[in-house]
Structure formats: C-alpha cells, structure tokens
Design an enzyme around this catalytic site. Sequence first.
Site, PDB file in Angstrom:
ATOM      1  N   GLU A   1      58.946  55.467  40.721  1.00  0.00           N
ATOM      2  CA  GLU A   1      58.727  56.766  40.068  1.00  0.00           C
ATOM      3  C   GLU A   1      57.685  57.631  40.789  1.00  0.00           C
ATOM      4  O   GLU A   1      56.679  58.033  40.193  1.00  0.00           O
ATOM      5  CB  GLU A   1      58.291  56.555  38.613  1.00  0.00           C
ATOM      6  CG  GLU A   1      59.284  55.793  37.775  1.00  0.00           C
ATOM      7  CD  GLU A   1      58.984  55.873  36.279  1.00  0.00           C
ATOM      8  OE1 GLU A   1      57.902  56.355  35.908  1.00  0.00           O
ATOM      9  OE2 GLU A   1      59.862  55.469  35.492  1.00  0.00           O
TER      10      GLU A   1
ATOM     11  N   GLU B   1      65.023  50.454  35.225  1.00  0.00           N
ATOM     12  CA  GLU B   1      64.235  50.410  33.978  1.00  0.00           C
ATOM     13  C   GLU B   1      64.957  51.219  32.918  1.00  0.00           C
ATOM     14  O   GLU B   1      65.473  52.292  33.184  1.00  0.00           O
ATOM     15  CB  GLU B   1      62.841  51.047  34.128  1.00  0.00           C
ATOM     16  CG  GLU B   1      61.808  50.248  34.845  1.00  0.00           C
ATOM     17  CD  GLU B   1      60.446  50.959  34.922  1.00  0.00           C
ATOM     18  OE1 GLU B   1      60.092  51.725  34.002  1.00  0.00           O
ATOM     19  OE2 GLU B   1      59.756  50.756  35.928  1.00  0.00           O
TER      20      GLU B   1
END
Length: 462
Positions: free
Chosen positions: A166, A366
């Site tokens: 991320e 995720e």
Amino acid sequence: MTTQFPKNFWWGAATSGPQSEGSFNKIHKNVFDYWYEIEPEAFYDRVGPAVTSNFYNSYKEDIALMKDIGLNSFRTSIQWSRLIKDFETAEVDEDGAEFYNNVINECLKNNITPVITLHHFDLPIELYSKYGGWESKHVTDLFAKYAVKCFELFSDRVKYWTTFNEPIVVVEGQYLYQFHYPKLVDGRKAVQVLYNINLASAKAIKAFREGNFNKVSQIGIVLNLTPSYPRSNSERDIKAAETADLFFNRSFLDTAIKGEFPDKLVKLLSDEGILWKGSLEEAEIIKNNTIDFLGVNFYQPRRIKAKETPVDLTKGWMPDKYFDNYDMPGRRMNPYRGWEIYPKALYDIAINIKNNYGNIPWYVSENGMGVQDEERFKNSEGRIEDDYRIDFIKEHLEWLHKGIEEGSNCFGYHLWTPIDCWSWLNAYKNRYGYIALDLETQKKTVKKSGCWIKETSKKNGF
Ligand code: BGP
C-alpha cells in the site's frame, strides 16, 4: 457445491513484521516505534509495538495454527529495521537473518507458501531523520540494496516477493492526511514521495532481474485499490471520480503494470507546477521494470462527488482540490472501523484488471473486517462466533468468483489477518483474525471463521 475456485487457489492470510513480531532483539527503530516513543497517547489504549502478537517468539506455534485452519499461503513482511545493521552498506544483522530464515523454513515445513513484502509502512527512523525518508532519491537506492540482500538470503525458498505494501498510504498518511508520523501536510512533498516510491519499487525489481532471481521467484507489489464510484452519471461527478482514481489508484497501478504514469496525472501536476523531479533515466527504470503479479488489498470503495466545499489550500496544493468524498445515503458500514462494506467492488476490480491491465495474474492480498470487543461473541466453549466475518468473506468471495468466471486471472484470497494483530494507531481496537489473541496471556484461539476457512480451503470453495 456452488462456488468452486481454480486449482491451486491460495487460501491464506496476511500480516506484517511490525504488526505481529514485536520489537524483540530489533537493532533499529522504524517510524512507528519512534512515534510511539514520543506520543504513546496517540495509540489506542496506549498499546505500542513492543510485543504485538509475539510472533518473534511464537512463530512456530502460530504457523502450526495457520496450518491447522487450512491455510496454504501466508504473507508477512521483513522489517528493514530488523534485517539490516548498516543501511548504507546493507550489512545484515545475523539475528534478523536467522529469524526470517526460521519463519520461511517453518512455513515450508507446514506446506504454506510464504509471500514476503519488503516494506510495510515501516521506514527505519534513521532514514527519515537523516534523509527525509522517501523524499530522498538516496533512500530509493538504499532500498534496492536492502532488497538485494533479501533476495540473496531467501530467494532459494521464497517464490513470491512484493516490494511495497500500500505505498499510496505512505503518501496519504505521512504527507497529506496526518495519520502516519511525521504527519505533514505538504502536497509537493507528497507528489515527490509518490514518485520516489514508484522508483524504489522499480529499482528493486531491476536488481531482482539483474541478479537472476527471476529464474527462481516472481516479484510484485501490493496495492490498496479503492475503486472510485461517482455520486451520479453527471459529467462533473464522473470527472471528479476519475481524478480521484488517478491519484489514489492509477498513480501506482499504471506504473507497476504498464511502466508509465497516466498522462492525465502528469499533465494535471505539471499544470499545477508541482510535478515531481525525475530524469529520463529514471523513467526508463520504471518503464522496464514492471511486476510479474499484483496483490490487491481491498477494504472499502471510494465514493466521490464533484467539488462542493472549498478545500483549505493555505498549506499548498492538495489532491482534494478536484473532488469531494461522498457519504452515500444508505451505504452499508462496518461501524467499528468506519469503512463502507461493498463486496461488488472486488468484481469491478477483477474486471478492471482483466480489461485494462493485460489480465495480469493477481490475488486478493488483504480483505477483512475489523470488529471491536469481539469477546462478547464468545460461546460457552470460549470460541468467538464471528458469523459476521464469515458472511463478509463469503460475499466478497462470491463477487470475486464471478470475476474469475468471466476470465479474470485471480489466483488467491488472503484475509487480513491470520491472528489478531497490532495496527497503526488503532493498536488492538479492531480485531481481524481467523484466530483470536488474548493480549494479557498471548493465548491464541481459533474463531468460528477459522473453522469455516478450514472447510472452505479443503473443498476449494463453499
Ligand atoms: C491495511 C494495511 C494493514 C492493516 C489493514 C487493516 O491498510 O495494509 O497493515 O492494518 O489495513 O487496517 P487497520 O489496521 O487500520 O484497521
């Protein structure tokens, strides 16, 4: 049986070094270790990163538990601040190397495919204080050196690497919206950091290929894709959503897969006079070093409307100049985390990757639901009955499955997270795991969702 997944599908879960290991024997501090030291009250219940889920000491038992609940793959991250003694030379710390060797070996012993991330928000504080962290091109070189060490030490056994987790969150948290240390509001720096992290990732991939590690392993990146849905079909709303998408998704997605920043993003930043400083040589590195596979973290969509409220630009340029977030009436929320639940987005992501990104192999790296005070759902045997989590996962998997049926090249689904773990600021407030952690005793107990995933993994579907 209604929903069957492709052969060899990854049924796994993800965590990160700083959120699970604890800082036992760590030679350096990362930005979060440091932030906790200077501002512990910023962290929920003042719980810091020192112990977290004790994975440094209990990795064997923890991996055995993962095996028990049927996981066949597991992502965690190496902490730069644990593995490397000297950041300039990338000299390795023996204890750090031994720990990660043990973790990897333990996974393999249990038939669990390890997926290893090199950077999960955990910049060593020393590199921030000396160089301004990701603001500095030198740090991108140091990152590549560190990456090479990881490849040399572990690529004989690690077949899937990801450079960053991320990366846009680093930009948002540290430089725009103040949720990661040093909590700056500085659009110009944000833009440079966005560029530099793209460059750092490409440099690591370059080193991976030059060192021939690609003969034995694959390399990718983990991006949190938040599809931007416009409030309406009006031209203004659609344009606003597209601009948000440029900043928050395509600024890493396009470079990672196509090797280029979107023209529209470059034009917009140039028009604003805040385009990053980069060279032709760097553009070549980014162009020639794209990923083999993509990890997608998905939690929530982004709802956007055309700009209505003026943005505070006294501190300089902010991306929010071009759009407003839209609180869609009636949207379904996870009230604990304050995030919208919208499983169909996984289908939209699957189709976007298929149609616009060469149908690159990808997996859900995720997805998950953080819930507060889960002990209230304990049954008489002490098992947390988290049916809400099972429903959440199933719904997401159903939409994902539809995307796969329509040809999207998705090869796995990882829940955040195997065992309840620590989080940035929220510490242990919201629990995400298939396995519950008792913070007082460090006792780990499989939740109902853990039993469910075992069945699902066994049947390769539900
Ligand atoms: C992702 C991060 C993870 C993890 C997760 C849950 O953005 O990659 O590190 O923490 O979100 O979010 P949170 O812990 O903030 O609730």
